[in-house]
Design a protein around this motif. Structure first.
Motif, PDB file in Angstrom:
ATOM      1  N   SER A 178       0.898  -1.152   0.000  1.00 40.40           N
ATOM      2  CA  SER A 178       0.000   0.000   0.000  1.00 40.40           C
ATOM      3  C   SER A 178       0.936   1.202   0.000  1.00 40.40           C
ATOM      4  N   ASP A 179       0.659   2.225   0.823  1.00 38.32           N
ATOM      5  CA  ASP A 179       1.650   3.287   0.965  1.00 38.32           C
ATOM      6  C   ASP A 179       2.826   2.813   1.819  1.00 38.32           C
ATOM      7  N   GLN A 180       2.645   1.665   2.464  1.00 35.02           N
ATOM      8  CA  GLN A 180       3.712   1.012   3.213  1.00 35.02           C
ATOM      9  C   GLN A 180       3.863  -0.406   2.680  1.00 35.02           C
ATOM     10  N   THR A 181       5.013  -1.011   2.903  1.00 36.87           N
ATOM     11  CA  THR A 181       5.279  -2.341   2.368  1.00 36.87           C
ATOM     12  C   THR A 181       5.665  -3.303   3.488  1.00 36.87           C
ATOM     13  N   LYS A 182       5.097  -4.485   3.431  1.00 36.47           N
ATOM     14  CA  LYS A 182       5.435  -5.541   4.373  1.00 36.47           C
ATOM     15  C   LYS A 182       5.733  -6.797   3.567  1.00 36.47           C
ATOM     16  N   GLU A 183       6.875  -7.443   3.853  1.00 39.17           N
ATOM     17  CA  GLU A 183       7.262  -8.634   3.107  1.00 39.17           C
ATOM     18  C   GLU A 183       7.500  -9.796   4.069  1.00 39.17           C
ATOM     19  N   MET A 184       7.029 -10.962   3.662  1.00 37.88           N
ATOM     20  CA  MET A 184       7.159 -12.168   4.472  1.00 37.88           C
ATOM     21  C   MET A 184       7.788 -13.272   3.623  1.00 37.88           C
TER      22      MET A 184
ATOM     23  N   THR B 183      -5.474  -6.094   8.748  1.00 29.96           N
ATOM     24  CA  THR B 183      -5.844  -4.751   9.213  1.00 29.96           C
ATOM     25  C   THR B 183      -4.997  -3.688   8.512  1.00 29.96           C
ATOM     26  N   TRP B 184      -3.814  -4.097   7.991  1.00 29.15           N
ATOM     27  CA  TRP B 184      -2.967  -3.142   7.260  1.00 29.15           C
ATOM     28  C   TRP B 184      -3.718  -2.530   6.085  1.00 29.15           C
ATOM     29  N   ALA B 185      -4.575  -3.323   5.419  1.00 30.91           N
ATOM     30  CA  ALA B 185      -5.328  -2.817   4.270  1.00 30.91           C
ATOM     31  C   ALA B 185      -6.386  -1.812   4.723  1.00 30.91           C
ATOM     32  N   ASP B 186      -7.055  -2.122   5.851  1.00 26.70           N
ATOM     33  CA  ASP B 186      -8.052  -1.185   6.395  1.00 26.70           C
ATOM     34  C   ASP B 186      -7.387   0.114   6.838  1.00 26.70           C
ATOM     35  N   GLU B 187      -6.211  -0.010   7.460  1.00 27.17           N
ATOM     36  CA  GLU B 187      -5.493   1.186   7.913  1.00 27.17           C
ATOM     37  C   GLU B 187      -5.043   2.036   6.727  1.00 27.17           C
ATOM     38  N   ALA B 188      -4.627   1.376   5.646  1.00 26.96           N
ATOM     39  CA  ALA B 188      -4.241   2.108   4.439  1.00 26.96           C
ATOM     40  C   ALA B 188      -5.441   2.848   3.848  1.00 26.96           C
ATOM     41  N   LYS B 189      -6.594   2.207   3.899  1.00 22.12           N
ATOM     42  CA  LYS B 189      -7.808   2.848   3.382  1.00 22.12           C
ATOM     43  C   LYS B 189      -8.175   4.074   4.209  1.00 22.12           C
ATOM     44  N   MET B 190      -7.971   4.003   5.523  1.00 25.88           N
ATOM     45  CA  MET B 190      -8.247   5.150   6.390  1.00 25.88           C
ATOM     46  C   MET B 190      -7.287   6.292   6.083  1.00 25.88           C
ATOM     47  N   ARG B 191      -6.001   5.975   5.856  1.00 27.92           N
ATOM     48  CA  ARG B 191      -5.038   7.019   5.516  1.00 27.92           C
ATOM     49  C   ARG B 191      -5.379   7.641   4.162  1.00 27.92           C
ATOM     50  N   TRP B 192      -5.821   6.793   3.219  1.00 31.66           N
ATOM     51  CA  TRP B 192      -6.250   7.294   1.922  1.00 31.66           C
ATOM     52  C   TRP B 192      -7.423   8.262   2.082  1.00 31.66           C
ATOM     53  N   LYS B 193      -8.377   7.892   2.914  1.00 23.24           N
ATOM     54  CA  LYS B 193      -9.564   8.729   3.110  1.00 23.24           C
ATOM     55  C   LYS B 193      -9.190  10.095   3.672  1.00 23.24           C
ATOM     56  N   LYS B 194      -8.262  10.109   4.644  1.00 22.65           N
ATOM     57  CA  LYS B 194      -7.841  11.374   5.240  1.00 22.65           C
ATOM     58  C   LYS B 194      -7.136  12.262   4.219  1.00 22.65           C
ATOM     59  N   ASP B 195      -6.236  11.662   3.450  1.00 21.94           N
ATOM     60  CA  ASP B 195      -5.522  12.442   2.435  1.00 21.94           C
ATOM     61  C   ASP B 195      -6.465  12.916   1.329  1.00 21.94           C
ATOM     62  N   ARG B 196      -7.447  12.088   1.020  1.00 23.92           N
ATOM     63  CA  ARG B 196      -8.427  12.479  -0.004  1.00 23.92           C
ATOM     64  C   ARG B 196      -9.260  13.663   0.474  1.00 23.92           C
TER      65      ARG B 196
ATOM     66  N   MET C 190      -2.797   9.251  -5.713  1.00 16.63           N
ATOM     67  CA  MET C 190      -3.175   8.887  -4.342  1.00 16.63           C
ATOM     68  C   MET C 190      -3.871   7.536  -4.310  1.00 16.63           C
ATOM     69  N   ASP C 191      -4.742   7.299  -5.287  1.00 18.12           N
ATOM     70  CA  ASP C 191      -5.439   6.005  -5.351  1.00 18.12           C
ATOM     71  C   ASP C 191      -4.442   4.865  -5.530  1.00 18.12           C
ATOM     72  N   GLN C 192      -3.447   5.075  -6.402  1.00 15.56           N
ATOM     73  CA  GLN C 192      -2.440   4.045  -6.637  1.00 15.56           C
ATOM     74  C   GLN C 192      -1.549   3.840  -5.417  1.00 15.56           C
ATOM     75  N   GLN C 193      -1.237   4.940  -4.731  1.00 14.51           N
ATOM     76  CA  GLN C 193      -0.349   4.855  -3.572  1.00 14.51           C
ATOM     77  C   GLN C 193      -0.961   4.035  -2.452  1.00 14.51           C
ATOM     78  N   TYR C 194      -2.238   4.198  -2.197  1.00 17.58           N
ATOM     79  CA  TYR C 194      -2.878   3.547  -1.054  1.00 17.58           C
ATOM     80  C   TYR C 194      -3.594   2.251  -1.410  1.00 17.58           C
ATOM     81  N   GLU C 195      -3.603   1.884  -2.682  1.00 19.82           N
ATOM     82  CA  GLU C 195      -4.277   0.646  -3.085  1.00 19.82           C
ATOM     83  C   GLU C 195      -3.608  -0.563  -2.433  1.00 19.82           C
TER      84      GLU C 195
END
Length: 260
Positions: A132-138, A202-215, A239-244
């Protein structure tokens, strides 16, 4: 990817590429590179070009890798390797360039009176990236028994202490697999998808919340502007691409392993 997984990966990588591990424990290792491996990972082409032109004596690098700095009981100088570190990503890419598939056999003691049975396993190392706007790798290492269908996690760690060779010992014979490797790979791919589904998203939900605030900030900035400029649409799309929220699954490497 945990420190012990990284340590096991490094051990396997360098051992399979004929680089001697001359010192170390479960938390660090000192590796003597071969000439070929030095050329691949040390990025010093002018050094090797000079030696070739002058018939100089080659001196491939000796490197110390620290995989768990918190567990070291003595002061060790070396390169700290962690997940997504430049060095580990470099070794992943080197693995791909060298060939992502191996076939290995567990070594057995020479005993002409008996034959040791080796059972086929398919082992695959996966990298799962959450974007999303942040990256997590496993990192996930899975293995499946090609006779019974039994699957195990942490396959890389499981075979890290197994003495492997690219040729089968003369006093061993391998059982022909029942489950075809392609079918087994499909099962492992399905298991990776199950692992992802069971993971915390929850990372996806949190990214969506950050997207909403920036939007909301963007919309506030252009509030009252009847004919919005082209940059508004460009910012909104970026912004849509960054937080997707996106998930990417990659196979790093894998192979057939015939084990006792």
């Amino acid at each position: 990817m945990y420190p012990q997984q990284i340590h096991g990966y490094l051990e396997k990588f360098f051992t399979e590429n004929n680089c001697d591990i001359i010192n170390g424990n479960d938390h660090y290792m000192t590796v003597q590179l071969t000439i070929d491996m030095d050329k691949k990972i040390m990025n010093r082409p002018f050094y090797w070009k000079y030696l070739e032109n002058t018939d100089g004596v080659p001196n491939p690098a000796k490197l110390t890798f620290i995989t768990d700095q918190n567990q070291l009981e003595e002061e060790i100088k070396g390169e700290v390797v962690h997940f997504d570190s430049p060095r580990l990503n470099q070794l992943f890419q080197t693995t791909k360039s060298l060939g992502s598939y191996v076939q290995m056999y567990e070594r057995v003691l020479d005993n002409p009176k008996t034959k040791t049975i080796l059972t086929p396993w398919l082992g695959v190392n996966y990298k799962v990236s959450y974007y999303s706007d942040q990256t997590k790798e496993m990192f996930h290492s899975l293995g499946i028994n090609l006779i019974t269908g039994n699957m195990i996690d942490s396959f890389q760690e499981w075979i890290s202490d197994v003495d492997l060779d690219s040729t089968m010992s003369k006093d061993a014979f391998n059982i022909t697999y029942i489950i075809k490797p392609l079918r087994a790979l499909e099962r492992l791919d399905g298991e990776i998808e199950n692992i992802i589904q069971r993971d915390d998203h929850t990372w996806a939900d949190e990214a969506k919340m950050r997207w909403k605030k920036d939007r909301e900030v963007l919309e506030y900035f252009y509030e009252g502007v009847e004919n919005k400029p082209e940059c508004y649409d460009m910012e909104k799309e970026a912004m849509d691409q960054q937080y997707e929220a996106r998930i990417k699954i990659e196979i790093i490497n894998g192979g057939l392993f015939y084990l006792k």
